[in-house]
Design an enzyme around this catalytic site. Structure first.
Site, PDB file in Angstrom:
ATOM      1  N   CYS A 250      48.703  42.435  15.511  1.00  0.00           N
ATOM      2  CA  CYS A 250      49.851  42.122  14.656  1.00  0.00           C
ATOM      3  C   CYS A 250      49.778  40.411  13.980  1.00  0.00           C
ATOM      4  O   CYS A 250      48.725  40.095  13.601  1.00  0.00           O
ATOM      5  CB  CYS A 250      51.266  42.241  15.077  1.00  0.00           C
ATOM      6  SG  CYS A 250      52.504  42.179  13.965  1.00  0.00           S
TER       7      CYS A 250
ATOM      8  N   HIS B  23      50.926  48.006  15.482  1.00  0.00           N
ATOM      9  CA  HIS B  23      51.224  47.820  16.807  1.00  0.00           C
ATOM     10  C   HIS B  23      50.861  49.236  17.654  1.00  0.00           C
ATOM     11  O   HIS B  23      51.465  50.134  17.524  1.00  0.00           O
ATOM     12  CB  HIS B  23      52.752  47.852  16.913  1.00  0.00           C
ATOM     13  CG  HIS B  23      53.214  46.607  16.681  1.00  0.00           C
ATOM     14  ND1 HIS B  23      53.344  45.440  17.557  1.00  0.00           N
ATOM     15  CD2 HIS B  23      53.846  46.037  15.573  1.00  0.00           C
ATOM     16  CE1 HIS B  23      53.800  44.269  17.044  1.00  0.00           C
ATOM     17  NE2 HIS B  23      54.142  44.575  15.761  1.00  0.00           N
TER      18      HIS B  23
ATOM     19  N   GLU C 107      50.747  49.812  20.466  1.00  0.00           N
ATOM     20  CA  GLU C 107      51.320  50.243  21.788  1.00  0.00           C
ATOM     21  C   GLU C 107      52.839  50.955  21.347  1.00  0.00           C
ATOM     22  O   GLU C 107      53.459  51.539  22.128  1.00  0.00           O
ATOM     23  CB  GLU C 107      51.738  48.813  22.495  1.00  0.00           C
ATOM     24  CG  GLU C 107      53.073  47.982  21.831  1.00  0.00           C
ATOM     25  CD  GLU C 107      52.502  46.982  20.848  1.00  0.00           C
ATOM     26  OE1 GLU C 107      53.022  46.390  20.305  1.00  0.00           O
ATOM     27  OE2 GLU C 107      51.036  47.231  20.423  1.00  0.00           O
TER      28      GLU C 107
END
Length: 212
Positions: free
Chosen positions: A96, A194, A196
């Protein structure tokens, strides 16, 4: 400004048998805990660190970032890591804002970046709703980072600034215009989304990076 909480531990758990393990750069502007938990869910361990020696000795380095570009860069400079990161030789993954700071320049806050990726970061056109928040597709996948990932897989994004299409793009996304949602230059990788927070596909991308 967010208080920086540094982990000074020198213990790095093995990453798939690799000697140095994985370090998540902790400079006060990252979504570091969510990334650490995502790595743990894959069965690996990581440490959070701003220590230059620990980062240089890692087998893999993750450079996260959340927030405003100029403030994040100032926090990075306060650790001295703005000079260290561009010289790293192992695989490095910017996530990001981390990816955006690895670029040459960002319009947000008139910010000079680390110049790892030779491209500027610009703001979405006013015709688009910003920030872009939510799931969107990645395509034109060109790297082992995307091993096992299907074209037009969905990833989770939150951002108001983007990287235009360029020679270092290894994935693209369309939000009004088509832009580069992932970059690679030698051992440096960057993803605008992202991983994650991107379910099984995002976890696979993290796993691919950790196994490069």
């Amino acid at each position: 400004m967010e208080e920086i909480k540094f982990n000074k531990s020198k213990e790095v758990s093995p990453l798939g048998g690799l000697k140095g393990g994985v370090v998540i750069i902790n400079y006060g502007a990252g979504n570091i805990q969510s990334i650490k938990f995502a790595i743990q869910r894959l069965g690996f361990e990581a440490v959070l660190s701003h220590d230059e020696e620990e980062i240089r000795n890692a087998d893999k380095v993750i450079f996260p970032g959340v927030g405003e570009a100029s403030s994040a860069m100032e926090m990075l400079k306060s650790t001295g890591l703005d000079k260290v990161i561009p010289t790293l030789k192992q695989p490095v993954l910017g996530i990001c804002l981390g990816m955006q700071l690895m670029c040459k320049y960002c319009e947000e806050g008139d910010t000079k970046g680390l110049n790892i990726f030779d491209v500027d970061v610009v703001k979405f056109d006013d015709r688009e709703k910003v920030p872009q928040i939510g799931w969107n597709q990645i395509e034109n996948l060109k790297s082992d980072l995307f091993k096992g990932i299907n074209e037009k897989e969905y990833m989770y994004l939150v951002h108001s600034f983007y990287v235009p299409i360029n020679e270092e793009a290894i994935a693209t996304t369309t939000y009004g215009i088509k832009y580069a949602s992932a970059l690679q230059e030698k051992n440096f990788y960057g993803v605008q989304f992202h991983p994650e927070k991107s379910s099984k596909a995002g976890a696979q991308i993290l796993k691919n990076f950790l196994e490069l």
